[in-house]
Design a protein around this motif. Structure first.
Motif, PDB file in Angstrom:
ATOM      1  N   LEU A  53       0.806  -1.226   0.000  1.00 27.31           N
ATOM      2  CA  LEU A  53       0.000   0.000   0.000  1.00 27.31           C
ATOM      3  C   LEU A  53       0.837   1.273   0.000  1.00 27.31           C
ATOM      4  N   THR A  54       2.016   1.200   0.618  1.00 31.52           N
ATOM      5  CA  THR A  54       2.889   2.378   0.659  1.00 31.52           C
ATOM      6  C   THR A  54       3.977   2.307  -0.405  1.00 31.52           C
ATOM      7  N   ARG A  64      -2.251   1.200  -6.902  1.00 28.28           N
ATOM      8  CA  ARG A  64      -3.070   1.549  -5.742  1.00 28.28           C
ATOM      9  C   ARG A  64      -4.345   0.723  -5.839  1.00 28.28           C
ATOM     10  N   LEU A  86      -4.216   1.875   7.839  1.00 29.06           N
ATOM     11  CA  LEU A  86      -4.846   2.333   6.595  1.00 29.06           C
ATOM     12  C   LEU A  86      -5.758   3.523   6.840  1.00 29.06           C
ATOM     13  N   LEU A  92      -4.596   6.773   2.081  1.00 27.76           N
ATOM     14  CA  LEU A  92      -5.127   5.414   1.955  1.00 27.76           C
ATOM     15  C   LEU A  92      -6.546   5.271   2.512  1.00 27.76           C
TER      16      LEU A  92
END
Length: 154
Positions: A53-54, A64, A86, A92
């Protein structure tokens, strides 16, 4: 062009965070039988999920996700911690997170929603029911729901 094409012009990017290979296989099978073309990315623990996610380390070029399917019982970093991180991150936070777990406890359900999960699904034990649950999920979340667009960071 259909209304669905206008809503979802490209396949949805889905992130499955699941450490059970059997559940991964069933989920992949369900998506393979689905009506829409979606890209399913799989990581097997919470640390990998956060890296994905990062866009850290081996996931520097990861897309993404439009939607996250998150198991609670994960090695390294647990699902509850992933969900908290998150939803604490402004970039996010808009990504819908669906908790998909074997738990049915009120405590897990309550904590997931307190941490801003968008839905809580209990995995059926029966493989056919599991596949039907995933297909119903896909139909709803990937063809009916309007997912949030990615915010342009430039």
């Amino acid at each position: 062009m259909t209304d669905t094409d206008a809503i979802h012009p490209e396949p949805a990017q889905l992130l499955l965070v699941e450490d059970n290979p059997g559940d991964v296989r069933l989920t992949e099978e369900a998506f393979g039988q689905g009506r829409s073309e979606n890209d399913l990315h799989v990581v097997s623990d919470g640390g990998e999920a956060l890296d994905f996610l990062t866009r850290q380390d081996e996931y520097a070029d990861a897309p993404r996700p439009d939607l996250i399917l998150l198991d609670l019982n994960l090695p390294r970093t647990g699902g509850e911690e992933v969900l908290k991180e998150l939803k604490d991150d402004p970039e996010l936070r808009p990504i819908p997170v669906i908790v998909l777990t074997s738990s049915q406890t009120e405590e897990d359900i309550t904590r997931s929603y307190e941490r801003h999960a968008n839905a809580f699904l209990t995995k059926p034990v029966d493989p056919d029911e599991f596949i039907e649950t995933i297909r119903a999920f896909e139909t709803f979340w990937c063809t009916v729901v309007h997912l949030p667009p990615e915010v342009d960071e430039t």
